[in-house]
Design a protein around this motif. Structure first.
Motif, PDB file in Angstrom:
ATOM      1  N   PHE A   1      24.836  29.814  43.940  1.00 22.08           N
ATOM      2  CA  PHE A   1      24.105  29.272  42.869  1.00 22.08           C
ATOM      3  C   PHE A   1      23.968  30.180  41.655  1.00 22.08           C
ATOM      4  N   PHE A   2      24.620  31.516  41.678  1.00 21.45           N
ATOM      5  CA  PHE A   2      24.534  32.326  40.508  1.00 21.45           C
ATOM      6  C   PHE A   2      26.187  32.573  39.825  1.00 21.45           C
ATOM      7  N   MET A   3      27.096  32.546  40.613  1.00 18.82           N
ATOM      8  CA  MET A   3      28.298  33.091  40.171  1.00 18.82           C
ATOM      9  C   MET A   3      28.805  31.939  39.509  1.00 18.82           C
ATOM     10  N   THR A   4      29.719  32.193  38.677  1.00 14.95           N
ATOM     11  CA  THR A   4      30.425  31.166  37.588  1.00 14.95           C
ATOM     12  C   THR A   4      32.063  31.311  37.788  1.00 14.95           C
ATOM     13  N   ASP A   5      32.452  30.357  38.033  1.00 15.92           N
ATOM     14  CA  ASP A   5      34.222  30.599  38.490  1.00 15.92           C
ATOM     15  C   ASP A   5      34.724  31.167  37.316  1.00 15.92           C
ATOM     16  N   LYS A   6      34.718  30.172  36.091  1.00 11.25           N
ATOM     17  CA  LYS A   6      35.836  30.694  34.975  1.00 11.25           C
ATOM     18  C   LYS A   6      34.943  30.807  33.863  1.00 11.25           C
ATOM     19  N   PRO A   7      35.382  31.392  32.812  1.00  6.21           N
ATOM     20  CA  PRO A   7      34.605  31.348  31.390  1.00  6.21           C
ATOM     21  C   PRO A   7      34.403  30.021  30.845  1.00  6.21           C
ATOM     22  N   GLU A   8      35.362  29.030  30.992  1.00  5.84           N
ATOM     23  CA  GLU A   8      34.956  27.939  30.411  1.00  5.84           C
ATOM     24  C   GLU A   8      33.814  27.290  31.018  1.00  5.84           C
ATOM     25  N   GLN A   9      33.137  27.563  32.017  1.00  7.97           N
ATOM     26  CA  GLN A   9      32.141  27.000  32.790  1.00  7.97           C
ATOM     27  C   GLN A   9      31.066  27.806  32.430  1.00  7.97           C
TER      28      GLN A   9
ATOM     29  N   LEU B   1      22.638  37.070  50.479  1.00 11.21           N
ATOM     30  CA  LEU B   1      23.257  37.231  49.168  1.00 11.21           C
ATOM     31  C   LEU B   1      24.661  36.114  49.069  1.00 11.21           C
ATOM     32  N   GLY B   2      24.991  35.938  50.435  1.00 10.43           N
ATOM     33  CA  GLY B   2      25.830  34.808  50.746  1.00 10.43           C
ATOM     34  C   GLY B   2      25.493  33.433  49.969  1.00 10.43           C
TER      35      GLY B   2
ATOM     36  N   LEU C   1      32.365  29.435  45.605  1.00  6.22           N
ATOM     37  CA  LEU C   1      32.229  28.771  46.959  1.00  6.22           C
ATOM     38  C   LEU C   1      32.950  29.861  47.968  1.00  6.22           C
ATOM     39  N   TRP C   2      33.909  30.272  47.743  1.00  7.32           N
ATOM     40  CA  TRP C   2      34.748  31.102  48.844  1.00  7.32           C
ATOM     41  C   TRP C   2      33.887  32.484  48.914  1.00  7.32           C
ATOM     42  N   ILE C   3      33.529  33.152  48.105  1.00  7.14           N
ATOM     43  CA  ILE C   3      32.662  34.441  48.306  1.00  7.14           C
ATOM     44  C   ILE C   3      31.476  34.299  49.020  1.00  7.14           C
ATOM     45  N   ALA C   4      30.755  33.129  48.820  1.00  9.24           N
ATOM     46  CA  ALA C   4      29.493  32.752  49.499  1.00  9.24           C
ATOM     47  C   ALA C   4      29.898  32.537  51.129  1.00  9.24           C
TER      48      ALA C   4
END
Length: 433
Positions: free
Chosen positions: A195-203, A189-190, A82-85
């Protein structure tokens, strides 16, 4: 079996994460330093002195400085996706607004706002990598990410020079078209980031079950090992003496990096070549530095040594700046700038491998942001001093000596930090011998 699983997992997350964040940083760096090419014609159109150009280019980092730590704390709380977007869309809008500045006041304001908008991106990605990659692999991955900076100069220089040729189309100057068109990728790219980035390995649903389990367990075990000596709280990240030392070390490398980004095109232009030739020549040093950076950082990971990898690289960059002051031919100048590029690029990955070995949680978020925000003030001091000295003396020589001195100071501070480190800071081979 575990070794094979580790290799397979790291290969998958590397291919998923690294090319994408390299692309993001590629765009970020172009929008940050394209002022160096715009200035080839913009300074004449708007009547800017070298001092005004250097100050305006560098004031970006005051916006960066003021908003970096809060931005990284928010990223740690709400997640990178969310934040990088948000960061990318905001800086894309403001970067495009650079096309419409009318004088020094609006120039300074928009550059400051661009820094504020982009604050949090770089340290946010460094923090993000610490969620996904064990410490022993981090310098190499960081080098791949940071290779985007010299690559953006290498590829962006001829592109920026070509866009300057659009002068007069639809009544806009070439530098105005350059700012507008080079801002579009950040906006696009924002949206993709969300839609593409995943926050943590668990997800990470794109990992196989055994890969996800291995990665989560490995990162938790590393965090547990670090828990006994790592600082966790907000104030620990802001006030840790090692954080402040790394900030000062990074200050010198940033002064060198943005001296190249802002002033290298005009230093080359002094030899009497066309803007397009400047773009092509300016692409050569960063291309060489990409290869050197990757090889150097992998050697640092393999040996577990960090400090001397930073020291040698900083000193090499300082020597390159000194040599550049006396270069009178194109070959000599490009060779000197290549040495500067290689030195600065090689210093950064081992340097950025240090903070996450003695900081975690909120302290890591604030500590990394503190290093980046204070350190990047070198991006203000270096270009601003070069512009001021250029106006006073008519030459780039004094300014280049000044920046070389900052890099020598960075090398010295790195040795002092290595000699006074706590024993625990060598965990995972991250802080140098």
């Amino acid at each position: 079996m575990d070794n094979e699983l580790e290799k397979r997992t790291l290969r998958r997350i590397t291919w998923r994460i690294v090319p994408f964040i390299v692309l993001l940083y590629f765009i970020a760096y172009i929008d940050r330093v394209n002022i160096g090419f715009a200035a080839l014609t913009m300074k004449h159109d708007l009547g800017f002195s070298a001092s005004a150009l250097g100050f305006g280019a560098g004031i970006f980092f005051w916006g960066y400085f003021m908003f970096e730590v809060p931005s990284n704390i928010v990223l740690h709380k709400v997640g990178a996706r969310l934040w990088i977007a948000r960061v990318m869309v905001t800086w894309g809008i403001i970067s495009a607004a650079m096309a419409f500045v009318q004088g020094t006041t609006s120039f300074y304001i928009v550059r400051f706002l661009l820094g504020a908008a982009e604050a949090g991106f770089f340290p946010g990605i460094i923090l993000y990598l610490s969620y996904w990659f064990p410490a022993r692999h981090r310098a190499g991955v960081t080098a791949l990410f940071m290779a985007a900076a010299p690559l953006s100069t290498a590829i962006g220089s001829p592109i920026s020079a070509a866009l300057l040729q659009m002068h007069g189309l639809a009544g806009l100057a070439g530098w105005q078209w350059m700012f507008i068109l080079e801002a579009v990728p950040a906006l696009v790219l924002g949206v993709v980031v969300f839609f593409f980035m995943t926050d943590k390995p668990e997800q990470a649903k794109w990992l196989k079950d055994d890969e996800r389990t291995w990665l989560v367990d490995t990162m938790r075990a590393e965090a547990a090992t670090k828990a006994g000596h790592a600082a966790h709280g907000l104030l620990s990240g802001l006030a840790n003496p090692r954080v402040l030392a790394l900030s000062l070390i990074y200050f010198g490398t940033s002064a060198g990096l943005y001296t190249l980004g802002i002033w290298a095109p005009q230093i080359i232009k002094q030899l009497g070549v066309s803007s397009m030739t400047v773009g092509l020549l300016n692409a050569i040093p960063p291309l060489l530095s990409v290869v050197a950076m990757i090889v150097w950082s992998r050697h640092s990971d393999r040996t577990g040594e960090r400090a001397w990898h930073v020291v040698i690289a900083c000193l090499a960059a300082a020597v390159g700046l000194v040599v550049a002051t006396g270069a009178t031919s194109i070959v000599g100048l490009i060779a000197a700038l290549a040495l500067v590029n290689i030195g600065i690029s090689c210093a950064k990955p081992p340097l950025w491998s240090m903070p996450t070995t003695f900081l975690s949680g909120t302290a890591a978020a604030t500590g990394i942001a503190t290093i980046n925000s204070i350190g990047n003030l070198g991006g203000f001091v270096g270009p601003a001093m070069i512009g001021w000295i250029k106006d006073k003396t008519g030459s780039f020589e004094g300014g280049l000596y000044f920046v070389a001195g900052l890099l020598v100071l960075s090398a010295t501070l790195t040795l002092v930090l290595a000699r006074t480190r706590k024993p625990a800071s060598t965990a995972n081979g991250a802080v140098a011998h």
